[in-house]
Design a protein around this motif. Structure first.
Motif, mmCIF file in Angstrom:
data_model
loop_
_atom_site.group_PDB
_atom_site.id
_atom_site.type_symbol
_atom_site.label_atom_id
_atom_site.label_comp_id
_atom_site.label_asym_id
_atom_site.label_seq_id
_atom_site.Cartn_x
_atom_site.Cartn_y
_atom_site.Cartn_z
ATOM 1 N N UNK A 1 -103.888 -26.192 -22.912
ATOM 2 C CA UNK A 1 -103.904 -27.483 -22.251
ATOM 3 C C UNK A 1 -105.341 -27.929 -22.044
ATOM 4 N N UNK A 2 -105.610 -29.183 -22.411
ATOM 5 C CA UNK A 2 -106.942 -29.741 -22.248
ATOM 6 C C UNK A 2 -107.129 -30.206 -20.806
ATOM 7 N N UNK A 3 -108.291 -29.897 -20.242
ATOM 8 C CA UNK A 3 -108.622 -30.306 -18.881
ATOM 9 C C UNK A 3 -110.039 -30.841 -18.883
ATOM 10 N N UNK A 4 -110.197 -32.062 -18.361
ATOM 11 C CA UNK A 4 -111.501 -32.715 -18.364
ATOM 12 C C UNK A 4 -111.880 -33.104 -16.949
ATOM 13 N N UNK A 5 -113.116 -32.861 -16.572
ATOM 14 C CA UNK A 5 -113.596 -33.223 -15.241
ATOM 15 C C UNK A 5 -114.939 -33.925 -15.372
ATOM 16 N N UNK A 6 -114.966 -35.201 -14.950
ATOM 17 C CA UNK A 6 -116.217 -35.960 -14.976
ATOM 18 C C UNK A 6 -116.979 -35.763 -13.663
ATOM 19 N N UNK A 7 -118.290 -35.891 -13.764
ATOM 20 C CA UNK A 7 -119.137 -35.878 -12.580
ATOM 21 C C UNK A 7 -120.421 -36.624 -12.889
ATOM 22 N N UNK A 8 -121.176 -36.929 -11.843
ATOM 23 C CA UNK A 8 -122.482 -37.548 -12.049
ATOM 24 C C UNK A 8 -122.555 -39.018 -11.712
ATOM 25 N N UNK A 19 -126.865 -39.642 -15.551
ATOM 26 C CA UNK A 19 -126.271 -38.811 -16.584
ATOM 27 C C UNK A 19 -124.909 -38.344 -16.095
ATOM 28 N N UNK A 20 -123.879 -38.739 -16.815
ATOM 29 C CA UNK A 20 -122.534 -38.297 -16.508
ATOM 30 C C UNK A 20 -122.218 -37.035 -17.302
ATOM 31 N N UNK A 21 -121.432 -36.178 -16.681
ATOM 32 C CA UNK A 21 -121.006 -34.940 -17.331
ATOM 33 C C UNK A 21 -119.498 -34.918 -17.456
ATOM 34 N N UNK A 22 -119.031 -34.327 -18.532
ATOM 35 C CA UNK A 22 -117.596 -34.119 -18.751
ATOM 36 C C UNK A 22 -117.406 -32.650 -19.090
ATOM 37 N N UNK A 23 -116.928 -31.897 -18.119
ATOM 38 C CA UNK A 23 -116.662 -30.474 -18.338
ATOM 39 C C UNK A 23 -115.283 -30.343 -18.961
ATOM 40 N N UNK A 24 -115.243 -29.724 -20.131
ATOM 41 C CA UNK A 24 -114.004 -29.678 -20.907
ATOM 42 C C UNK A 24 -113.520 -28.254 -21.072
ATOM 43 N N UNK A 25 -112.221 -28.076 -20.936
ATOM 44 C CA UNK A 25 -111.605 -26.790 -21.243
ATOM 45 C C UNK A 25 -110.361 -27.055 -22.081
ATOM 46 N N UNK A 118 -104.954 -38.338 -26.001
ATOM 47 C CA UNK A 118 -104.150 -37.295 -25.383
ATOM 48 C C UNK A 118 -104.551 -36.882 -23.984
ATOM 49 N N UNK A 119 -105.859 -36.706 -23.746
ATOM 50 C CA UNK A 119 -106.286 -36.133 -22.472
ATOM 51 C C UNK A 119 -107.415 -36.955 -21.863
ATOM 52 N N UNK A 120 -107.319 -37.166 -20.548
ATOM 53 C CA UNK A 120 -108.300 -37.958 -19.811
ATOM 54 C C UNK A 120 -108.761 -37.203 -18.579
ATOM 55 N N UNK A 121 -110.000 -37.445 -18.214
ATOM 56 C CA UNK A 121 -110.467 -36.985 -16.924
ATOM 57 C C UNK A 121 -110.034 -37.955 -15.837
#
Length: 130
Positions: A1-8, A19-25, A118-121
């Motif tokens: 399963x894709x999991x995305x988390x934005x920050x910044x 600078x925005x970050x997208x941590x992806x798993x 398919x996948x969004x933060x």
């Protein structure tokens, strides 16, 4: 399963940078891409950038080219959106999204719309004050 988390995200003055970050798993580095989109109040979602994870190739939309760039740190499974010379019209919620590369590129290049990706933060708010 894709999991995305934005920050910044945050509040910045006109001309500033973020600078925005997208941590992806759960993404596949063989065939996935990660795109950045934004949505301002009352407007459709706008495609901004795309990076293909297998080779690092990027695409930046005309509307932000020259001010925004995207990159990836594969060791951290993180994709970045570097935003410079920010303007009040850049105020929006910014999202990262992941899917197979051809789909992400298609929707980023389409400009405004309702991307079927398919996948969004969860999104991160960027506010640019004048």
């Amino acid at each position: 399963e894709v999991h995305l988390v934005e920050s910044g995200g945050g509040l910045v003055q006109t001309g500033g940078s973020l600078r925005l970050s997208c941590a992806a798993s759960g993404v596949s580095f063989d065939d996935h891409a990660i795109g950045w989109f934004r949505q301002a109040p009352g407007k459709a979602r706008e495609g901004l950038s795309c990076i293909t994870l297998s080779d690092g190739s990027t695409y930046i939309a005309d509307s932000v080219r020259g001010r925004f760039s995207t990159s990836t740190d594969s060791a951290k499974n993180t994709v970045y959106l570097e935003m410079n010379n920010l303007k009040p019209e850049d105020t929006a919620v910014y999202y990262c999204a992941a899917d197979v590369a051809v789909i992400v590129r298609l929707w980023v290049k389409s400009g405004f719309g309702s991307p079927d990706i398919g996948s969004w933060g969860q999104g991160t708010q960027v506010t640019v004050s004048s």
